[in-house]
Design an enzyme around this catalytic site. Structure first.
Site, PDB file in Angstrom:
ATOM      1  N   HIS A   1      40.343 -65.546  -7.229  1.00 45.39           N
ATOM      2  CA  HIS A   1      39.802 -64.352  -7.894  1.00 45.39           C
ATOM      3  C   HIS A   1      40.645 -63.985  -9.109  1.00 45.39           C
ATOM      4  O   HIS A   1      41.781 -64.438  -9.258  1.00 45.39           O
ATOM      5  CB  HIS A   1      39.742 -63.174  -6.919  1.00 45.39           C
ATOM      6  CG  HIS A   1      41.092 -62.758  -6.397  1.00 45.39           C
ATOM      7  ND1 HIS A   1      41.674 -63.359  -5.303  1.00 45.39           N
ATOM      8  CD2 HIS A   1      41.983 -61.823  -6.827  1.00 45.39           C
ATOM      9  CE1 HIS A   1      42.858 -62.801  -5.068  1.00 45.39           C
ATOM     10  NE2 HIS A   1      43.072 -61.869  -5.990  1.00 45.39           N
TER      11      HIS A   1
ATOM     12  N   TYR B   1      50.840 -54.734 -11.003  1.00 40.51           N
ATOM     13  CA  TYR B   1      50.062 -55.310  -9.901  1.00 40.51           C
ATOM     14  C   TYR B   1      49.146 -56.426 -10.399  1.00 40.51           C
ATOM     15  O   TYR B   1      48.905 -57.418  -9.694  1.00 40.51           O
ATOM     16  CB  TYR B   1      49.235 -54.223  -9.211  1.00 40.51           C
ATOM     17  CG  TYR B   1      48.522 -54.707  -7.981  1.00 40.51           C
ATOM     18  CD1 TYR B   1      49.213 -54.945  -6.805  1.00 40.51           C
ATOM     19  CD2 TYR B   1      47.147 -54.941  -8.002  1.00 40.51           C
ATOM     20  CE1 TYR B   1      48.560 -55.413  -5.669  1.00 40.51           C
ATOM     21  CE2 TYR B   1      46.485 -55.402  -6.871  1.00 40.51           C
ATOM     22  CZ  TYR B   1      47.202 -55.638  -5.712  1.00 40.51           C
ATOM     23  OH  TYR B   1      46.559 -56.098  -4.583  1.00 40.51           O
TER      24      TYR B   1
ATOM     25  N   GLU C   1      54.201   6.209 -30.587  1.00 38.82           N
ATOM     26  CA  GLU C   1      55.491   6.640 -30.031  1.00 38.82           C
ATOM     27  C   GLU C   1      56.281   5.490 -29.407  1.00 38.82           C
ATOM     28  O   GLU C   1      57.406   5.697 -28.942  1.00 38.82           O
ATOM     29  CB  GLU C   1      55.283   7.728 -28.968  1.00 38.82           C
ATOM     30  CG  GLU C   1      54.592   8.994 -29.468  1.00 38.82           C
ATOM     31  CD  GLU C   1      53.091   8.964 -29.217  1.00 38.82           C
ATOM     32  OE1 GLU C   1      52.448  10.019 -29.360  1.00 38.82           O
ATOM     33  OE2 GLU C   1      52.573   7.878 -28.873  1.00 38.82           O
ATOM     34  N   GLY C   2      55.688   4.304 -29.340  1.00 34.76           N
ATOM     35  CA  GLY C   2      56.392   3.159 -28.763  1.00 34.76           C
ATOM     36  C   GLY C   2      56.102   2.929 -27.294  1.00 34.76           C
ATOM     37  O   GLY C   2      56.850   2.208 -26.628  1.00 34.76           O
TER      38      GLY C   2
END
Length: 286
Positions: A41, A79, A185-186
């Site tokens: 194969h 492989y 105002e933050g």
């Protein structure tokens, strides 16, 4: 196998002719092998230029058995080139370009360095993307959050010192309501500062289920309400978090507990009359 992927491993039994690099392939490596049962194969590995379905691969190499790559790029190539069963080959076509390993930790580390979005790994790390796309999106969100938080700077105002002093007392029975009617105002900048320095939970309001789901037991909870939210403030969820126990019914019903929660509200308005006991509200005027 319905998913389309880039990287495929294949076996072709009793091959009659050699293989060549198809125009749709970026890389091909294979060799002629003999298995333990004696069958001859081809064993190979293919990287396609674009994601391809199983049906598409079978058209390119009729009769072959295909599986999407499960290990790393290097493991799949090795492989297909192993010596113990080799008869001839291996034969390589195209250019083998090593990429980052197709593993979640490797992809996350690469995201830190490159700033890539999860979708950009859909080809080179298809297995990781298929299995962990939501994890990668969440991880990228955390990276973006950390980058943003680092850039936050605070221009201190006198009222902020008052809140700092209150927080030193650790009183989870109260709600600190920072009221600044004019804006500028933050308040939001200070809320960001608390997220940065104290890992506070930040919310602009919403449904109880959404807020309860998002809250992750942080001891400091911040509600930063825009002016337009005055009529839609969810006073109930503020009270529940202040009490340190809240039911989250989103996706999976669960009750969350905490032995200490400090709640701070930042708003251009004061709370609606009767929503909280007077002895539970501490006002700070910004």
């Amino acid at each position: 196998m319905a998913r389309q992927v880039i990287c495929w491993c294949f076996t072709l039994n009793n091959p009659l002719s050699p293989l060549s690099l198809h125009e749709l392939m970026k890389y091909l490596v294979y060799q002629r092998e003999q298995g333990e049962a004696g069958n001859i194969h081809f064993q190979g590995y293919i990287e396609m230029k674009k994601r391809t379905s199983l049906a598409g691969m079978k058209k390119l190499i009729p009769g072959a058995h295909f599986e999407k790559r499960r290990g790393t790029q290097g493991e799949a190539r090795a492989y297909a080139m192993k010596e113990d069963t080799r008869l001839e080959g291996p034969w390589e076509y195209g250019e083998f370009i090593p990429t980052i390993e197709d593993k979640l930790r490797e992809v996350m580390n690469d995201m830190k360095i490159t700033g890539k979005r999860p979708i950009e790994y859909i080809e080179e790390c298809c297995n990781t993307y298929d299995k962990s796309a939501s994890t990668l999106r969440e991880f990228r969100g955390e990276l973006k959050k950390k980058k943003a938080i680092i850039s936050w700077e605070l221009q201190r105002k006198p009222w902020m010192d008052e809140v700092d002093t209150l927080l030193q007392e650790r009183d989870g029975r109260r709600i600190i309501w920072v009221y600044g009617p004019q804006g500028g105002e933050g308040k939001t900048s200070y809320a960001k500062h608390l997220v940065k320095t104290r890992d506070a939970f930040y919310s602009t309001g919403g449904k109880t289920a959404d807020i309860a789901f998002a809250w992750d037991h942080q001891e400091l909870v911040l509600f930063d309400f825009p002016r337009s939210f005055e009529e839609y403030v969810n006073y109930g969820v503020i009270e529940q978090l202040k009490n340190g126990i809240i039911q989250s019914g989103k996706y999976q019903s669960v009750i969350k507990y905490s032995d200490y929660v400090e709640v701070i509200v930042f708003a251009n308005f004061t709370p609606r009359s009767g929503m909280f006991s007077d002895d539970r509200i501490v006002y700070v005027y910004a």
